[in-house]
Design a protein around this motif. Structure first.
Motif: not given
Length: 237
Positions: A4-20
């Protein structure tokens, strides 16, 4: 991992869509939710098959959820809780007080779906903490695949039993994946004076290998049940 901008590690995020979608009536009613998954294996924050089945159950009972107070235990990525909130419930998402990253992901799931009134709370199974005692009246308790590790089974039911004694008309709606024929909660249900009713998946259109536009639950053996106080115990709460 990314920085991140502070030089700290951040997890990789993926968005999954569920349609009911409504499956039986002649209607185009549907609900889409976006759930962030943390892709790094050390976090383990994915949508599991049980969560999709429980979310489907909530979707088919959406008229019952409006203005109800719903607490999700072990929420993780919070698909069931998010669906309940989108269906008009007042939702509290909880995960272990010892896992702040899980609580962070609960909040991330709410942000992804425009849910600004959902409360996130650290609740550790088996501990009667001040936050547990101070919870408001609860109508429905949710648990998706919380019966994962046998050593946790009693702690989960201690927490559920406490909540049901405090809210004797409430119900615990839970899905679990059968991983061993030797695992059972029957003796624990008896010890804590709880009643269990199995819900057949075909009664809410969940007996499929694909749900909500996802290949989950796949071929996993998923079960659904509701847990309540035994009738003779409701007068002693």
């Amino acid at each position: 991992m990314t920085m991140d901008r502070r030089g700290e590690e951040s997890p990789r995020i993926a968005y999954k869509v569920f349609t009911f979608e409504e499956g039986k009536k002649n209607t185009e009613e549907s609900l889409s939710v976006s759930i962030p998954e943390v892709l790094d294996p050390q976090y383990g924050m994915y949508v599991w098959p049980c969560a999709v089945v429980l979310a489907q159950y909530l979707w088919t009972r959406r008229d019952h959820l409006k203005d109800k107070t719903v607490l999700e235990l072990g929420a993780g990525v919070s698909l069931p809780g998010v669906v309940a909130a989108r269906c008009g419930a007042k939702v509290i998402l909880s995960d272990s007080a010892n896992t702040p990253l899980c609580l962070e992901n609960c909040r991330r799931s709410c942000e992804a779906n425009g849910l600004h009134d959902v409360v996130t709370l650290g609740l550790t199974w088996g501990e009667v903490s001040p936050d547990l005692i101070m919870l408001p009246k609860v109508d429905i308790i949710l648990g998706s695949d919380v019966f994962y590790e046998p050593e946790d089974f009693e702690d989960i039911l201690v927490t559920v039993a406490f909540l049901l004694r405090k809210n004797p008309t409430a119900q615990f709606w839970t899905t679990y994946q059968e991983r061993s024929a030797d695992w059972s909660i029957d003796a624990l249900l008896h010890r804590w004076k709880l009643n269990c009713v199995d819900i057949q998946l075909e009664t809410f259109d969940a007996d499929k290998s694909e749900l909500a536009g996802s290949t989950l639950p796949g071929r996993h053996n998923i079960q659904m049940m509701t847990i309540t106080l035994k009738t003779e115990d409701t007068g002693n709460s």
